[in-house]
Design an enzyme around this catalytic site. Structure first.
Site: not given
Ligand code: GTP
Ligand code: SPV
Ligand code: MN
Length: 602
Positions: A514, A78, A220, A247, A269, A227, A218, A385-386, A271, A294
């Site tokens: 968790n 984004r 979002g 979100h 994002s 988004k 790409y 990468a997604r 996290c 999401d």
């Molecule tokens: P968006 O799609 O961008 O909104 O991201 P998201 O919030 O869905 O994040 P996602 O679950 O894809 O995790 C992103 C990164 O955080 C990855 O590299 C995971 O490995 C890492 N991660 C997720 N949960 C944990 C956790 O409990 N501990 C740690 N240390 N890393 C984590």
């Molecule tokens: C984020 O960045 O929070 C996403 C990926 O979920 S995107 O759709 O590109 O916003």
């Molecule tokens: Mn997101």
């Protein structure tokens, strides 16, 4: 299936016809295709992408009906600095959004849009965010010249005839215009694998519920249902109509007695939303199931409680770090029928990314289409990468996931990446205190947006890049929702999986573990778990957090659950500075919470 002639359905939607006519006159495409949402149409879009080199088929034996897409290296995330909220008054966009005058932005974009689809196909994508016909769902019509965006919308939303049938003569839909901004040259009609323009604008017009997106293909920036619609436009709509567009992931947690609760969680994002949404609890007898990963739309039900739907039908998830160990259910969701973007390619035409849990193969093709070996000294997959995967393929998708009525939310979690200060978990003292905790959430910057990784930034409710109006008004809306809902509102918790030791190692194992924190949260909602009141909120009492069988040093646990008075005190000036950015729009209630925190810290 409906028995109407092709075209008859759209003839019954005059507002859509008018919108499409206008778009056609402006973009001047070669062909217009109305998406009906059929499976064959999805396959057609994949073939169209393969033909232009946008996509390549993966090995059908290893990854059936799936493709790899590599974007332009300058179009990988984004673009927040080119994202605009074009409300009539700049005061309605607020200090955290880029504002532009709607008339000026439209004049500028009209020039860029004029003839932008010459030689191209213009897809008309009618979509519903949420189950068609649900009182919480909303309709959008997206115009795009990207087969990738159209195919992705097929996975991520409910596309096609059913949406037009539901809309009929209605005029209440979000109007989305998207072009990659690369008209074809009549001399050759030659196309590029990933057409995009150096100039990019992601413009939102909250008052008229419009989205105009130029130059990027790409994520979002281009999948307008996500988004742009579900958060930026919907948040403004939610403020006007008294609901919440957030979100957040949504999960269903069931205890060994078979009692279930629904939890929504806002993390910025990259996290951990997708990971938490699909976790496999490590505590015996507990079950977690996915509703969404999401976005969460919440409305008051007849009983006064907040009911949530996941407006999407797919996951657009971060690939790197996803493995059988970290997120087995995500890996299983990816077995077939997926689009992979900017991951690496193996010699047998399968996918690879960093943190997939296996040794990197000796030879790969990286996301930039270059040969790659483990000694390359650079990642093979782009950090953002997604995968784009159908939610229905998730092995732990909850049966309620597409219930038009939504699910009643029991708890809301806020969390970011914080190496220090913020404990593993705390419970807010009240809805207003919880709103305060959400408003001061901060996170270290990730690869999901362009920019410097690692900087700490305040990201209130994980909505900083996604709130379609003044964040001060957004906070007020949250407080007012709490006043309206009263006793029936969900409990609010603040979590942090990312606390680090002095040596820079994660103190908490995270991921599946968790579930221990979720269990405490579940039992707090049930009134069965103990908490102690501290200046920063309620923390698990000694022994209240189930640590059975967990290998974490007692000293690390103490650090994770410590009330870091000095750390919090040191942070007060930065919270004040953060609040000052909202000026007179900062709700009195949040200022009062800050004063109260200061006093409690002593
Ligand atoms: P968006 O799609 O961008 O909104 O991201 P998201 O919030 O869905 O994040 P996602 O679950 O894809 O995790 C992103 C990164 O955080 C990855 O590299 C995971 O490995 C890492 N991660 C997720 N949960 C944990 C956790 O409990 N501990 C740690 N240390 N890393 C984590
Ligand atoms: C984020 O960045 O929070 C996403 C990926 O979920 S995107 O759709 O590109 O916003
Ligand atoms: Mn997101």
């Amino acid at each position: 299936m409906n028995a109407m002639r092709p075209g008859e359905l759209r003839e019954r939607c005059p507002a859509v016809l008018a919108f499409v006519d206008e778009a056609t006159n402006l973009f001047k495409p070669d062909t217009v295709i109305w998406c009906t949402g059929s499976k064959a149409e999805y396959q057609y879009l994949l073939r169209a992408m393969v033909k232009t080199g946008t996509a390549q088929w993966l090995n059908p034996e290893l990854r059936p009906n799936s493709v790899l897409v590599r974007s332009d290296p300058a179009d990988v995330a984004r673009v927040e600095d080119q994202t605009f909220i074009c409300s009539v008054s700049p005061d309605d966009a607020g200090p955290t959004n880029n504002w532009s005058d709607p008339a000026k932005m439209k004049a500028n974009l009209r020039e860029l849009f004029d003839g932008a689809m010459v030689g191209r196909v213009m897809y008309v994508v009618p979509y519903s965010m949420g189950p068609v016909g649900s009182p919480i769902a909303r309709i959008g019509i997206m115009i795009t010249d990207s087969a990738y965006a159209a195919a992705s919308m097929h996975i991520m939303t409910r596309v096609g005839d059913t949406v037009l049938a539901a809309l009929g003569t209605g005029t209440d839909f979000v109007r989305g215009l998207h072009t990659v901004g690369v008209p074809l040259k009549k001399a050759t009609w030659a196309d590029e694998p990933w057409p995009c323009n150096q100039t990019k604008y992601i413009a939102h017009f909250p008052e008229t519920r419009e989205i105009w997106s130029y130059g990027s293909g790409y994520g979002g920036n281009a999948l307008l249902g996500k988004k742009c619609h579900s958060l930026r436009i919907a948040s403004a709509q939610a403020r006007d109509e008294g609901w919440l567009a957030e979100h957040m992931l949504i999960l269903k947690l069931t205890n060994p007695e078979g009692k279930s609760k629904f939890i929504a969680a806002a993390f910025p994002s990259a996290c951990g939303k997708t990971n938490l949404a699909m976790l496999v609890p490590t505590i015996p007898g507990w079950k977690a199931e996915t509703i969404g990963d999401d976005i969460c739309w919440m409305k008051f039900g007849a009983d006064g409680r907040l009911y949530a739907i996941n407006p999407e039908t797919g996951f657009f998830g971060v690939a790197p770090g996803t493995s059988n160990e970290s997120n087995l259910n995500a890996m299983k969701t990816l077995d077939a029928n997926c689009i992979f973007t900017n991951v690496a390619l193996t010699e047998d035409d399968d996918i690879y990314w960093e943190g997939m849990g296996k040794e990197p193969p000796a030879q790969l093709t990286d996301w930039l289409r270059r040969p790659w070996t483990p000694s390359a000294g650079r990642p093979a997959a782009h950090p953002n990468a997604r995968f784009t995967a159908p939610a229905a393929q998730c092995p732990v998708i909850a049966k309620e996931w597409d219930d038009p009525a939504g699910v009643p939310i029991d708890a809301i979690l806020f969390g970011g990446r914080r190496a220090s200060v913020v404990p593993l978990v705390s419970e807010a003292l009240s809805w207003r205190h919880g709103t305060f905790l959400g408003s001061i959430m901060a996170s270290e910057k990730t690869a999901a947006a362009a920019g410097q990784i690692g900087d700490l930034r305040r990201d209130p409710m994980a909505m900083l890049p996604f709130c379609g109006y003044h964040m001060g008004d957004y906070f007020r809306h949250w407080i007012e929702m709490g006043e309206k809902g009263g006793e029936t509102m969900p409990k609010i918790f603040y979590v942090n999986w990312f606390r680090k030791s002095a040596e820079g190692k994660f103190l908490w194992p995270g991921y599946a573990e968790n579930s221990r924190v979720l269990k405490w949260i579940f039992e707090r909602c049930d009134g069965t778990a103990e908490a102690i009141e501290t200046p920063i909120g309620k923390l698990p009492a000694d022994g209240a957090l189930d640590l059975d069988g967990l290998k974490v040093e007692p000293s690390a646990m103490a650090e994770l659950l410590k009330v870091d008075r000095e750390g919090w005190k040191a942070e007060l000036p930065s919270i004040k500075e953060h609040f000052e950015t909202f000026g007179a729009k900062l709700p009195q209630g949040l200022a009062a919470e800050l004063t109260a925190l200061e006093q409690r810290l002593g």
